[in-house]
Design a protein around this motif. Structure first.
Motif, short mmCIF file in Angstrom:
data_model
loop_
_atom_site.label_atom_id
_atom_site.label_comp_id
_atom_site.label_asym_id
_atom_site.label_seq_id
_atom_site.Cartn_x
_atom_site.Cartn_y
_atom_site.Cartn_z
N ALA A 41 39.72 -26.19 8.91
CA ALA A 41 39.07 -27.17 9.78
C ALA A 41 37.58 -27.23 9.50
N GLU A 42 36.95 -28.30 9.96
CA GLU A 42 35.49 -28.41 9.82
C GLU A 42 34.85 -28.46 11.19
N TRP A 43 33.73 -27.74 11.31
CA TRP A 43 32.93 -27.73 12.53
C TRP A 43 31.49 -27.98 12.17
N GLU A 44 30.77 -28.58 13.12
CA GLU A 44 29.36 -28.89 12.84
C GLU A 44 28.48 -27.65 12.79
N SER A 45 28.84 -26.63 13.57
CA SER A 45 28.03 -25.41 13.57
C SER A 45 28.85 -24.23 14.07
N PRO A 46 28.45 -23.01 13.68
CA PRO A 46 29.11 -21.81 14.21
C PRO A 46 29.00 -21.75 15.73
N GLN A 47 27.89 -22.20 16.29
CA GLN A 47 27.69 -22.13 17.74
C GLN A 47 28.73 -22.97 18.47
N TYR A 48 28.94 -24.19 18.01
CA TYR A 48 29.96 -25.04 18.64
C TYR A 48 31.34 -24.38 18.55
N PHE A 49 31.66 -23.85 17.37
CA PHE A 49 32.98 -23.24 17.20
C PHE A 49 33.15 -22.04 18.12
N GLN A 50 32.15 -21.17 18.17
CA GLN A 50 32.25 -19.98 19.02
C GLN A 50 32.39 -20.36 20.49
N ALA A 51 31.65 -21.39 20.92
CA ALA A 51 31.74 -21.82 22.32
C ALA A 51 33.15 -22.29 22.65
N ALA A 52 33.77 -23.02 21.73
CA ALA A 52 35.13 -23.50 21.97
C ALA A 52 36.12 -22.34 22.02
N VAL A 53 35.98 -21.39 21.09
CA VAL A 53 36.90 -20.24 21.03
C VAL A 53 36.78 -19.39 22.29
N ARG A 54 35.55 -19.23 22.80
CA ARG A 54 35.34 -18.33 23.94
C ARG A 54 35.71 -18.96 25.28
N SER A 55 35.99 -20.24 25.31
CA SER A 55 36.30 -20.89 26.59
C SER A 55 37.58 -20.30 27.17
N PRO A 56 37.63 -20.15 28.49
CA PRO A 56 38.83 -19.61 29.13
C PRO A 56 40.08 -20.45 28.81
N GLU A 57 39.92 -21.77 28.70
CA GLU A 57 41.08 -22.62 28.39
C GLU A 57 41.69 -22.24 27.04
N PHE A 58 40.82 -22.08 26.02
CA PHE A 58 41.36 -21.75 24.70
C PHE A 58 41.94 -20.34 24.69
N GLN A 59 41.26 -19.40 25.33
CA GLN A 59 41.76 -18.03 25.37
C GLN A 59 43.16 -17.97 25.97
N ALA A 60 43.39 -18.76 27.02
CA ALA A 60 44.71 -18.77 27.65
C ALA A 60 45.76 -19.34 26.68
N MET A 61 45.40 -20.42 25.96
CA MET A 61 46.36 -21.03 25.04
C MET A 61 46.65 -20.14 23.85
#
Lengths: 97, 97
Positions: free
Chosen positions: B59-79
């Protein structure tokens, strides 16, 4: 025509520096590029520290048969002898977002 | 602007069928697609039998910061809780052939 995607993650030991890996990889990649069926190749280096796979090659080949023939050649086998642990496999794209 | 490439190989157990994996992955991918910084995603399935990594997401992401924020979200962690072992890391392209 649909190509096949080779994805090859490399477990590079911490004591092997990037330049050494890149030099060895470049030689093997130049050979692969000269073989029938090779389409393109992009070598990726991890941005984050201490990754499981420091380098990942993502390449395209016209067919599994061409790729296997290139891998099995004595020339490639000799070049790949000292390569860090790696897990090459051919893939097809099944989802695009 | 140069994007960052997420490469995530999945070790899918032999007793998990493709459809089950694809359903779970699809849900998580739809969530990621809705997050800031997401650019695109291609899920790859191995063509050869018994691969070490049956699926690999590139996949492509604009920045590591955006990607880390998405990964760390409670919604993603649950999924991601029931996901097979996987080794996500961000990469940059260092060689193109």
């Amino acid at each position: 025509m649909k190509n096949f995607v080779l994805i090859n993650p490399f477990e590079v030991p911490e004591d092997m520096d990037d330049d050494r890996f890149l030099e060895d990889w470049g030689r093997a990649a130049d050979y692969m590029r000269s073989r029938p069926g090779f389409v393109s190749s992009q070598l990726h280096r991890a941005v984050s520290p201490n990754p499981r796979f420091r380098f990942v090659n993502v390449a395209e080949w016209e067919s599994p048969q061409y790729f296997q023939a290139a891998v099995r050649s004595p020339e490639f086998q000799a070049m790949a002898a000292g390569t860090p642990s790696n897990y090459p496999a051919l893939y097809e794209v099944v989802r695009v977002l």
